[in-house]
Scaffold this active site. Structure first.
Site, PDB file in Angstrom:
ATOM      1  N   ASP A 149      -5.925   0.983   0.984  1.00 31.76           N
ATOM      2  CA  ASP A 149      -6.177   1.243   2.377  1.00 31.76           C
ATOM      3  C   ASP A 149      -7.389   0.959   3.025  1.00 31.76           C
ATOM      4  O   ASP A 149      -8.411   0.385   2.327  1.00 31.76           O
ATOM      5  CB  ASP A 149      -5.986   2.861   2.580  1.00 31.76           C
ATOM      6  CG  ASP A 149      -6.819   3.672   2.045  1.00 31.76           C
ATOM      7  OD1 ASP A 149      -7.789   3.322   1.835  1.00 31.76           O
ATOM      8  OD2 ASP A 149      -6.698   5.005   1.964  1.00 31.76           O
TER       9      ASP A 149
ATOM     10  N   LYS B 130       0.802  -1.110   0.092  1.00 23.61           N
ATOM     11  CA  LYS B 130       0.018  -0.156  -0.020  1.00 23.61           C
ATOM     12  C   LYS B 130       0.875   1.398   0.082  1.00 23.61           C
ATOM     13  O   LYS B 130       0.611   2.214  -0.807  1.00 23.61           O
ATOM     14  CB  LYS B 130      -0.795   0.054   1.328  1.00 23.61           C
ATOM     15  CG  LYS B 130      -1.698   1.226   1.335  1.00 23.61           C
ATOM     16  CD  LYS B 130      -2.745   1.319   2.651  1.00 23.61           C
ATOM     17  CE  LYS B 130      -1.696   1.207   3.797  1.00 23.61           C
ATOM     18  NZ  LYS B 130      -1.587   2.545   4.473  1.00 23.61           N
TER      19      LYS B 130
END
Length: 207
Positions: free
Chosen positions: A147, A129
Site C-alpha cells: 500500500d 494489494k
C-alpha cells in the site's frame, strides 16, 4: 535497507506483542472462520481500496454479515452512511463477489501465490494489494501488502526509485521480492513484517 532495519529494531520490542496478538487473530479467522466470515473480510479489503483501513474497519463493524445478504441498494446505502467515497460501485463489487462464498476456505488454505492470482483475475474490486491483504488477514504469511504507506517507506529508504502508478503482475512480484529480502533480514515473514511497518508509520497495529 540498513537505515530502515535500524528504525524497525527500535520499535521491535514494543510492537512485537501487538503484532503477535493481531496475527493470531488473523490465523484464527483462517482456521475457524466460516465462509461468510471470510467473505466479510474480503469485502473489507474491497472497501479499503482508495479509502482507508480505518474507514474499512468502521464500515465492517457497521455492516457485519450484511455483506453477505443485503440487497445492492441496501448495501450501497449502508456504505454511504459509513462515509465511503464510492458506495454504489463498492456495493456492486461486493454483491458480484458473492459467488466466491464456498471457495474462500480453499483459497486461504491453498498455494498463496495461486490463490492471490485467482482473486486478482476473478474477484471484482480486488487487485494485487487487496488480494494480498485478504489472504494475510486470514493468516497467510507469505505475501506483501504494497500500500501507499509501505511504498513511501521503501522509496524513502532507497529500496525503490519511484512509487508505481499501477500494478502489473511482474511489477508487483518484483517490488514484493525487494521487501521480502528486508523482511528476511528482520527475521519475520512478510505478513507479520507489514504490521511492524505499520507500527513504524502509525504507532499502532491495524489490519
Amino acid at each position: 535497507m540498513e537505515e530502515l532495519l535500524k528504525e524497525l529494531e527500535k520499535i521491535r520490542k514494543e510492537a512485537k506483542p501487538l503484532v503477535e496478538e493481531r496475527f493470531e487473530e488473523f490465523k484464527k479467522l483462517g482456521r475457524e472462520g466460516t465462509e461468510e466470515d471470510l467473505f466479510c473480510e474480503l469485502s473489507f479489503c474491497v472497501l479499503t481500496a482508495n479509502w482507508s483501513a480505518e474507514g474499512g474497519i468502521r464500515a465492517q463493524k457497521k455492516i457485519g454479515d450484511g455483506f453477505v445478504h443485503l440487497s445492492l441498494e441496501e448495501l450501497a446505502e449502508k456504505l454511504k452512511e459509513a462515509g465511503h467515497r464510492y458506495p454504489q460501485k463498492r456495493a456492486e463489487f461486493i454483491v458480484a463477489n458473492r459467488w466466491l462464498i464456498g471457495k474462500l476456505k480453499d483459497l486461504v488454505n491453498g498455494d498463496p501465490f495461486l490463490s492471490r492470482e485467482f482473486l486478482v483475475k476473478n474477484a471484482k474490486g480486488i487487485g494485487w494489494k487487496e488480494a494480498s491483504h485478504f489472504l494475510r488477514n486470514a493468516g497467510v504469511e507469505d505475501l506483501a501488502i504494497l500500500d501507499k504507506h509501505v511504498l513511501r517507506l521503501m522509496k524513502k529508504h532507497g529500496l525503490i526509485q519511484e512509487i508505481p502508478k499501477g500494478w502489473t503482475r511482474n511489477k508487483y512480484l518484483y517490488v514484493e521480492s525487494i521487501l521480502r529480502r528486508v523482511a528476511e533480514r528482520f527475521g519475520e515473514p512478510l505478513g507479520k513484517f507489514d504490521l511492524y511497518l505499520w507500527y513504524l508509520v502509525k504507532g499502532r497495529v491495524d489490519k
